[in-house]
Design a protein around this motif. Structure first.
Motif, PDB file in Angstrom:
ATOM      1  N   LEU A 278       0.832  -1.201   0.000  1.00 21.53           N
ATOM      2  CA  LEU A 278       0.000   0.000   0.000  1.00 21.53           C
ATOM      3  C   LEU A 278       0.866   1.251   0.000  1.00 21.53           C
ATOM      4  N   ASN A 279       1.956   1.244   0.770  1.00 22.31           N
ATOM      5  CA  ASN A 279       2.867   2.387   0.765  1.00 22.31           C
ATOM      6  C   ASN A 279       3.533   2.551  -0.592  1.00 22.31           C
ATOM      7  N   ASN A 280       3.847   1.428  -1.250  1.00 15.29           N
ATOM      8  CA  ASN A 280       4.412   1.513  -2.595  1.00 15.29           C
ATOM      9  C   ASN A 280       3.404   2.130  -3.568  1.00 15.29           C
ATOM     10  N   ARG A 281       2.118   1.813  -3.378  1.00 15.43           N
ATOM     11  CA  ARG A 281       1.078   2.428  -4.220  1.00 15.43           C
ATOM     12  C   ARG A 281       1.031   3.937  -3.991  1.00 15.43           C
ATOM     13  N   ALA A 282       1.216   4.357  -2.762  1.00 17.16           N
ATOM     14  CA  ALA A 282       1.222   5.790  -2.464  1.00 17.16           C
ATOM     15  C   ALA A 282       2.369   6.493  -3.177  1.00 17.16           C
ATOM     16  N   ASN A 283       3.468   5.773  -3.390  1.00 12.19           N
ATOM     17  CA  ASN A 283       4.609   6.360  -4.080  1.00 12.19           C
ATOM     18  C   ASN A 283       4.348   6.577  -5.568  1.00 12.19           C
ATOM     19  N   ARG A 284       3.195   6.095  -6.059  1.00 11.17           N
ATOM     20  CA  ARG A 284       2.831   6.346  -7.451  1.00 11.17           C
ATOM     21  C   ARG A 284       2.188   7.715  -7.638  1.00 11.17           C
ATOM     22  N   LEU A 285       1.969   8.429  -6.539  1.00  8.42           N
ATOM     23  CA  LEU A 285       1.477   9.802  -6.610  1.00  8.42           C
ATOM     24  C   LEU A 285       2.677  10.739  -6.730  1.00  8.42           C
ATOM     25  N   TRP A 286       2.542  11.795  -7.509  1.00  2.00           N
ATOM     26  CA  TRP A 286       3.632  12.770  -7.634  1.00  2.00           C
ATOM     27  C   TRP A 286       3.918  13.387  -6.265  1.00  2.00           C
ATOM     28  N   HIS A 287       5.183  13.381  -5.860  1.00  2.00           N
ATOM     29  CA  HIS A 287       5.515  13.905  -4.539  1.00  2.00           C
ATOM     30  C   HIS A 287       6.990  14.299  -4.456  1.00  2.00           C
ATOM     31  N   ALA A 288       7.297  15.053  -3.425  1.00  2.30           N
ATOM     32  CA  ALA A 288       8.676  15.325  -3.028  1.00  2.30           C
ATOM     33  C   ALA A 288       8.897  14.624  -1.704  1.00  2.30           C
ATOM     34  N   ASP A 289       9.960  13.846  -1.602  1.00  6.17           N
ATOM     35  CA  ASP A 289      10.218  13.097  -0.368  1.00  6.17           C
ATOM     36  C   ASP A 289      10.336  14.040   0.826  1.00  6.17           C
ATOM     37  N   SER A 290       9.672  13.660   1.903  1.00  5.27           N
ATOM     38  CA  SER A 290       9.747  14.353   3.192  1.00  5.27           C
ATOM     39  C   SER A 290       9.226  15.782   3.169  1.00  5.27           C
ATOM     40  N   SER A 291       8.392  16.132   2.190  1.00 10.53           N
ATOM     41  CA  SER A 291       7.825  17.487   2.207  1.00 10.53           C
ATOM     42  C   SER A 291       6.881  17.669   3.391  1.00 10.53           C
ATOM     43  N   PHE A 292       6.546  16.558   4.058  1.00 13.22           N
ATOM     44  CA  PHE A 292       5.682  16.618   5.240  1.00 13.22           C
ATOM     45  C   PHE A 292       6.479  16.874   6.520  1.00 13.22           C
TER      46      PHE A 292
ATOM     47  N   ARG B 130      13.516  30.087  -9.696  1.00 13.06           N
ATOM     48  CA  ARG B 130      12.525  29.596  -8.739  1.00 13.06           C
ATOM     49  C   ARG B 130      11.957  28.242  -9.158  1.00 13.06           C
ATOM     50  N   SER B 131      11.356  27.571  -8.193  1.00 19.54           N
ATOM     51  CA  SER B 131      10.632  26.335  -8.498  1.00 19.54           C
ATOM     52  C   SER B 131       9.359  26.280  -7.673  1.00 19.54           C
ATOM     53  N   LEU B 132       8.362  25.575  -8.190  1.00 17.06           N
ATOM     54  CA  LEU B 132       7.178  25.255  -7.406  1.00 17.06           C
ATOM     55  C   LEU B 132       7.518  24.143  -6.423  1.00 17.06           C
ATOM     56  N   TYR B 133       6.891  24.182  -5.258  1.00 16.51           N
ATOM     57  CA  TYR B 133       7.085  23.108  -4.286  1.00 16.51           C
ATOM     58  C   TYR B 133       5.711  22.562  -3.925  1.00 16.51           C
ATOM     59  N   LEU B 134       5.334  21.474  -4.602  1.00 16.54           N
ATOM     60  CA  LEU B 134       4.016  20.872  -4.420  1.00 16.54           C
ATOM     61  C   LEU B 134       4.144  19.353  -4.447  1.00 16.54           C
ATOM     62  N   GLY B 135       3.020  18.670  -4.609  1.00 17.88           N
ATOM     63  CA  GLY B 135       3.010  17.215  -4.651  1.00 17.88           C
ATOM     64  C   GLY B 135       1.866  16.657  -3.830  1.00 17.88           C
ATOM     65  N   ALA B 136       1.861  15.347  -3.686  1.00 16.17           N
ATOM     66  CA  ALA B 136       0.724  14.664  -3.073  1.00 16.17           C
ATOM     67  C   ALA B 136       0.491  15.052  -1.617  1.00 16.17           C
ATOM     68  N   HIS B 137       1.536  15.479  -0.911  1.00 17.81           N
ATOM     69  CA  HIS B 137       1.376  15.839   0.495  1.00 17.81           C
ATOM     70  C   HIS B 137       0.769  17.230   0.672  1.00 17.81           C
ATOM     71  N   ALA B 138       0.683  18.014  -0.414  1.00 18.59           N
ATOM     72  CA  ALA B 138       0.131  19.372  -0.338  1.00 18.59           C
ATOM     73  C   ALA B 138      -1.383  19.292  -0.167  1.00 18.59           C
ATOM     74  N   ALA B 139      -1.855  19.591   1.034  1.00 22.55           N
ATOM     75  CA  ALA B 139      -3.268  19.386   1.363  1.00 22.55           C
ATOM     76  C   ALA B 139      -4.112  20.632   1.129  1.00 22.55           C
ATOM     77  N   ARG B 140      -3.595  21.785   1.501  1.00 23.64           N
ATOM     78  CA  ARG B 140      -4.392  23.011   1.392  1.00 23.64           C
ATOM     79  C   ARG B 140      -3.457  24.217   1.421  1.00 23.64           C
ATOM     80  N   ILE B 141      -4.015  25.373   1.083  1.00 28.95           N
ATOM     81  CA  ILE B 141      -3.246  26.616   1.040  1.00 28.95           C
ATOM     82  C   ILE B 141      -3.679  27.512   2.189  1.00 28.95           C
ATOM     83  N   GLU B 142      -2.714  27.936   2.942  1.00 24.89           N
ATOM     84  CA  GLU B 142      -2.989  28.777   4.100  1.00 24.89           C
ATOM     85  C   GLU B 142      -3.652  30.085   3.667  1.00 24.89           C
ATOM     86  N   GLY B 143      -4.726  30.459   4.374  1.00 28.24           N
ATOM     87  CA  GLY B 143      -5.397  31.725   4.096  1.00 28.24           C
ATOM     88  C   GLY B 143      -6.400  31.673   2.963  1.00 28.24           C
TER      89      GLY B 143
END
Length: 287
Positions: free
Chosen positions: A99-113, A201-214
């Motif tokens: 299941l964790n391997n399946r989660a890795n199929r989502l676009w993400h940056a490691d440890s952005s959480f 510059r770069s965007l910093y997003l991915g699967a762990h990005a849940a919501r935008i502050e404000g």
């Protein structure tokens, strides 16, 4: 001097004629670091390394993260990505590591959480399936540079809440334990990171990005979804087809990545990752 062969028009390069298990002179390593800064993703072919050799090479780039609570080998320097049990047999589809391997199929940056997210990751291909199981990368510097003016204005000075439990709930609501929730609570990250005048510059997003502050949750979610739809265009993607003993180093603050599916019920895959720790929160490098 090292030789760097470009793999994609925008980013990613293959480093040739180098054995990372052997001593690397400081001058050569400086060239590797410069190539890494320039290309964001470096591929080293034919590197049949041990765990200790991978750790030693990774630590040339900085201190390593230790594995979080809830991951096999918690507290160690290695993350083992596998669909096998200790005896080498393929585990069932309901197994936690699958299941964790399946989660890795989502676009993400490691440890952005994490409050101080990872600088880089290094992944070693120890055992690969006959087809599938590849890894795709997106240059988020190239994405930011190509954003329409409207979206560049929309992302300016935004803070995003990254949440490990949010991303894992997309796979299975029960996948994250209470201990994991306590260990990695939601954190604030800059939506845009400044890499300096030479890189931009770069965007910093991915699967762990849940919501935008404000922002209202639905409004913020819509913006994240629009940005991710723009970022995942084929022109920004380098798709790496693994060969045995490939070793890849990538910049988690400049690229996002995902694994692609394979026949995990019948084929075996074993990858070993080390994660180079970041040295500051992303908000310090916010544009």
């Amino acid at each position: 001097m090292i030789a760097a062969k470009r793999l994609h028009p925008l980013f990613a390069a293959e480093i040739t004629d180098l054995a990372v298990s052997a001593p690397i002179p400081d001058a050569v390593f400086s060239d590797i670091e410069a190539a890494f800064r320039r290309h964001s993703v470096l591929v080293f072919r034919d590197q049949p390394i041990t765990d200790d050799q991978q750790i030693a090479f990774s630590e040339r780039f900085g201190a390593l993260e230790t594995t979080k609570v809830g991951t096999a080998g918690a507290g160690g320097k290695l993350i083992v990505l596998s669909n096998m049990d200790e005896g080498g047999a393929v585990v069932p589809a309901s197994d936690r590591q699958v299941l964790n391997n399946r989660a890795n199929r989502l676009w993400h940056a490691d440890s952005s959480f994490k409050a101080v997210p990872a600088k880089a990751s290094m992944l070693s291909a120890r055992l690969i399936p006959s087809k599938g199981g590849d890894t795709e990368y997106i240059s988020m510097r190239a994405v930011y540079a190509a954003l329409p003016g409207r979206l560049k204005q929309a992302v300016e000075n935004k803070v995003v809440i990254h949440d490990y439990a949010y991303s894992r709930s997309k796979i299975d609501p029960a996948l994250v334990t209470d201990a994991e929730r306590a260990a990695v609570p939601p954190v604030r990250q800059a939506m845009v990171i400044d890499h300096g005048a030479d890189l931009g510059r770069s965007l910093y997003l991915g699967a762990h990005a849940a919501r935008i502050e404000g922002m209202a949750e639905d409004e913020g979610r819509a913006l994240i979804d629009e940005l991710m739809a723009f970022a995942t265009q084929e022109r920004f993607v380098y798709a790496h087809k693994w060969q045995p003993h490939d070793l890849i180093l990538w910049d988690n603050r400049a690229v996002i990545h995902r694994a692609t599916p394979f026949e995990s019920a019948t084929e075996k895959r074993l990858m070993v990752r080390t994660t180079i720790a970041g040295d500051a929160p992303t908000l310090v490098a916010a544009a």
